[in-house]
Structure formats: structure tokens, C-alpha cells
Motif scaffolding. Structure first.
Motif, PDB file in Angstrom:
ATOM      1  N   ILE A  84       0.889  -1.165   0.000  1.00 43.29           N
ATOM      2  CA  ILE A  84       0.000   0.000   0.000  1.00 43.29           C
ATOM      3  C   ILE A  84       0.924   1.211   0.000  1.00 43.29           C
ATOM      4  N   SER A  85       0.952   1.912  -1.130  1.00 43.85           N
ATOM      5  CA  SER A  85       1.978   2.951  -1.342  1.00 43.85           C
ATOM      6  C   SER A  85       1.343   4.318  -1.566  1.00 43.85           C
ATOM      7  N   LEU A  86       0.444   4.692  -0.652  1.00 39.77           N
ATOM      8  CA  LEU A  86      -0.251   5.978  -0.769  1.00 39.77           C
ATOM      9  C   LEU A  86       0.398   6.998   0.150  1.00 39.77           C
ATOM     10  N   GLY A  87       0.560   8.203  -0.334  1.00 38.04           N
ATOM     11  CA  GLY A  87       1.098   9.239   0.535  1.00 38.04           C
ATOM     12  C   GLY A  87       1.138  10.588  -0.155  1.00 38.04           C
ATOM     13  N   THR A  88       1.091  11.621   0.661  1.00 40.80           N
ATOM     14  CA  THR A  88       1.303  12.974   0.138  1.00 40.80           C
ATOM     15  C   THR A  88       2.076  13.777   1.179  1.00 40.80           C
ATOM     16  N   LEU A  89       2.942  14.657   0.676  1.00 40.42           N
ATOM     17  CA  LEU A  89       3.747  15.527   1.547  1.00 40.42           C
ATOM     18  C   LEU A  89       3.503  16.990   1.194  1.00 40.42           C
ATOM     19  N   HIS A  90       3.215  17.223  -0.091  1.00 32.15           N
ATOM     20  CA  HIS A  90       2.960  18.599  -0.524  1.00 32.15           C
ATOM     21  C   HIS A  90       1.938  18.579  -1.655  1.00 32.15           C
ATOM     22  N   GLY A  91       1.216  19.678  -1.793  1.00 37.70           N
ATOM     23  CA  GLY A  91       0.237  19.813  -2.868  1.00 37.70           C
ATOM     24  C   GLY A  91       0.256  21.241  -3.364  1.00 37.70           C
ATOM     25  N   VAL A  92      -0.736  21.615  -4.151  1.00 41.81           N
ATOM     26  CA  VAL A  92      -0.773  22.957  -4.730  1.00 41.81           C
ATOM     27  C   VAL A  92      -0.732  24.023  -3.629  1.00 41.81           C
ATOM     28  N   ASP A  93      -1.497  23.794  -2.552  1.00 40.55           N
ATOM     29  CA  ASP A  93      -1.585  24.835  -1.520  1.00 40.55           C
ATOM     30  C   ASP A  93      -1.166  24.359  -0.138  1.00 40.55           C
ATOM     31  N   TYR A  94      -0.328  23.352  -0.092  1.00 34.48           N
ATOM     32  CA  TYR A  94       0.210  22.945   1.218  1.00 34.48           C
ATOM     33  C   TYR A  94       1.571  22.287   1.047  1.00 34.48           C
ATOM     34  N   PRO A  96       5.126  20.674   3.837  1.00 33.48           N
ATOM     35  CA  PRO A  96       5.494  20.341   5.214  1.00 33.48           C
ATOM     36  C   PRO A  96       5.720  21.598   6.047  1.00 33.48           C
ATOM     37  N   GLU A  97       5.056  21.673   7.200  1.00 31.96           N
ATOM     38  CA  GLU A  97       5.105  22.883   8.023  1.00 31.96           C
ATOM     39  C   GLU A  97       6.407  22.939   8.830  1.00 31.96           C
ATOM     40  N   LYS A  98       7.035  24.113   8.836  1.00 28.69           N
ATOM     41  CA  LYS A  98       8.268  24.276   9.630  1.00 28.69           C
ATOM     42  C   LYS A  98       7.957  24.723  11.047  1.00 28.69           C
ATOM     43  N   SER A  99       6.775  25.330  11.241  1.00 28.97           N
ATOM     44  CA  SER A  99       6.477  25.856  12.580  1.00 28.97           C
ATOM     45  C   SER A  99       4.983  25.717  12.871  1.00 28.97           C
ATOM     46  N   LEU A 100       4.641  25.816  14.154  1.00 32.22           N
ATOM     47  CA  LEU A 100       3.247  25.654  14.577  1.00 32.22           C
ATOM     48  C   LEU A 100       2.319  26.640  13.886  1.00 32.22           C
ATOM     49  N   TYR A 157       4.829  18.814  10.664  1.00 31.10           N
ATOM     50  CA  TYR A 157       3.823  18.373  11.632  1.00 31.10           C
ATOM     51  C   TYR A 157       2.807  17.398  11.050  1.00 31.10           C
ATOM     52  N   SER A 158       2.194  17.770   9.926  1.00 28.18           N
ATOM     53  CA  SER A 158       1.100  16.931   9.408  1.00 28.18           C
ATOM     54  C   SER A 158       1.617  15.583   8.928  1.00 28.18           C
TER      55      SER A 158
END
Ligand SMILES: NC(=O)c1ccc[n+]([C@@H]2O[C@H](COP(=O)([O-])OP(=O)(O)OC[C@H]3O[C@@H](n4cnc5c(N)ncnc54)[C@H](OP(=O)(O)O)[C@@H]3O)[C@@H](O)[C@H]2O)c1
Length: 246
Positions: A84-94, A96-100, A157-158
Motif C-alpha cells: 500500500i503505497s499511498l502518501g502525500t507531503l505537498h500539494g498545490v496549496d500545502y 510540510p510545516e516548519k512551525s506551529l 507536523y502533518s
């Protein structure tokens, strides 16, 4: 080669992603498998290329997940490998967050949905059909950044928390499967940093020689699965087969 080994089949969920596609291709060339099911949101352009490939499309709705699993299980006398090889880290409007203060509900929900909710729904739909399966080895794509113990840098974070939640879901599933589907081995797998669309924006910081091709990872994943029979436990392993602390 025995008749029973010829009947083995394999299933790749997320078969058009960088790693999923390479695993499906690798398994299509593996003489153990009489069929390799490849499930994706997108239909392949070149279906004729691999004779044993069976392509199915999905919208990942609960209803569709159930239908696809019923079809695969009905036609697979012996499903022996699943990734099962599903995943996302970034998209058009998001991303990986560096800060809270970068946390946004919509982005968090999407990252949790793709990295944790969908893989668990696929596992849930497959599990009833695996109860009598004598040997089915399932790798679910996690990531080292999902390790709580290994988190020395923070951020992301996410994605980190979605993978940690996935790991916990898989741990619970392994306890249930040890009772109800004793032939199933579950592996939460970290592929290393792999040259795919998911890692593309972050590849500049990867040390030389540490950015793997998807083909290399497909080979490593196959080797790791081959080495791990059902033992009533979940394993959290990297591409080299080394354990990762939870
Ligand atoms: N690449 C790396 O360096 C790396 C490192 C650690 C862990 N991983 C993990 O390895 C797995 C595969 O990643 P990859 O590198 O192959 O990335 P990728 O090429 O971007 O593939 C991502 C996969 O996730 C599916 N997906 C993405 N967004 C989706 C959405 N909104 N709804 C449903 N499915 C969606 C895609 O499905 P379709 O087939 O339908 O397009 C595709 O199969 C992921 O779980 C990732 O977290 C990757």
C-alpha cells in the motif's frame, strides 16, 4: 517451479506513484506471480506492456475500496504480496510545516487522509479475505519521520503525525490479524529518500548517494518482504531491513 507458486498473485495500491509503479513493474517481471494487480486513481497508458498486469482504477471512496478488494480477492486464489503505497507531503496549496503557526486544518486533514486514513481503509477491506491465506506479506509505506523516538528535528507536523498515526493503526491491526489471519505479516516500511514527485522539492539537501531510485527500492522492498514470514508481530523496517524505533 511448483503449481502453487505459479498461482501467487500480488497487489499494489497506489500503482501509478513513483514507488508503487516501480514495485508493480518489478513484480510483473517476477516469475512467482501469475498476476499483479495495480490500483490507482489513473488508468495506465501502456497496459499491453506487462502481460500479467491487471489494472484497476479507484476513487478511494469506501464503497469503491470495498468493490476493488472484492474483485481482487475473488480472482486471486492466493494473494501473497501486497504493498500500500499511498502518501502525500505537498500539494498545490500545502507543504510540510516548519512551525506551529503554519498549521492549517484543510492541509492537515488532506495529509492525514492520504497517509493514514486511506491505507487503513484498504487494509480494513482486504483483511476479511485474508483470514485463510497461509502466507500474505503486506508492506504499508510509512516513513522514518513517523517515528516518535527518532524525531530529533521537529517540523513537518502533518506528515510526521499522519505517519505516526498510520504506524499506530498498523500496530493495532497486527494484534487483530495475529488472532484472525495468522498467515498475514504486516510491515510498516521506510523506503529511504526516493527520487519521486513526493520528495522532489526536498532533494537538494539529500547527501550524495542517499537519493535512491524507485527501482532500487522496489528490489529492496521485495527482498525485505521475502525475508519476513508471518510471526504475529508488526515490523517497522527501513529499505535495508533494519528496525526503526517506534
Ligand atoms: N519518496 C520518498 O522519498 C519517500 C520517503 C519516505 C516515505 N515515502 C512514502 O512512500 C509512499 C509512496 O510515495 P512516492 O514517493 O511513490 O510518492 P508519489 O510518487 O507522489 O506517489 C504517491 C502515491 O500516493 C497516491 N496519492 C497521492 N495523493 C493522493 C490522493 N489525494 N488520493 C489518493 N491517493 C493519492 C498516488 O496514487 P495514484 O497511484 O492514484 O496516483 C501515488 O500512488 C508514500 O506513502 C510516501 O509517504 C516516500
Amino acid at each position: 517451479m511448483t503449481q502453487s507458486s505459479l498461482r501467487e498473485q500480488a497487489l499494489v495500491i497506489g500503482g501509478r506513484g513513483g514507488i508503487g509503479k516501480a514495485v508493480a513493474k518489478h513484480w510483473c517481471e517476477d516469475p512467482r506471480f501469475s498476476a499483479v494487480w495495480e490500483v490507482s486513481r489513473h488508468a495506465p497508458k501502456d497496459d499491453s506492456k506487462f502481460g500479467r498486469r491487471r489494472s484497476l482504477t479507484t476513487d478511494h471512496s469506501e464503497e469503491d475500496i470495498g468493490e476493488v478488494c472484492r474483485e481482487v480477492l475473488a480472482e486471486s486464489s492466493r494473494l501473497s504480496r501486497v504493498v500500500i503505497s499511498l502518501g502525500t507531503l505537498h500539494g498545490v496549496d500545502y507543504g510540510p510545516e516548519k512551525s506551529l503557526d503554519a498549521l492549517r486544518q484543510a492541509a492537515m486533514e488532506e495529509v492525514y487522509r492520504v497517509n493514514c486514513v486511506l491505507p487503513m481503509l484498504w487494509l480494513s477491506a482486504l483483511a476479511p479475505g485474508l483470514r485463510k491465506n497461509p502466507d500474505c506479506r503486506i508492506a504499508v509505506m510509512s516513513a522514518r519521520v513517523g517515528s516518535i523516538n527518532d524525531n530529533g528535528l521537529g517540523g513537518w507536523y502533518s506528515y510526521r503525525s499522519a505517519k505516526a498515526a498510520l504506524n499506530m493503526g498498523l500496530k493495532s491491526a497486527s494484534i487483530e490479524l495475529a488472532r484472525r489471519a495468522k498467515g498475514v505479516k504486516l510491515i510498516a516500511f521506510h523506503p529511504g529518500t526516493v527520487d519521486t514527485a513526493l520528495s522532489e522539492p526536498f532533494q537538494r539537501s539529500v547527501p550524495e548517494g542517499k537519493l535512491f531510485t524507485a527501482d532500487f527500492v522496489a528490489e529492496r522492498l521485495t527482498g525485505v518482504l521475502d525475508e519476513h514470514k508471518a510471526d504475529g508481530q508488526i515490523s517497522y523496517l527501513d529499505w535495508a531491513g533494519k528496525s526503526i524505533p517506534w
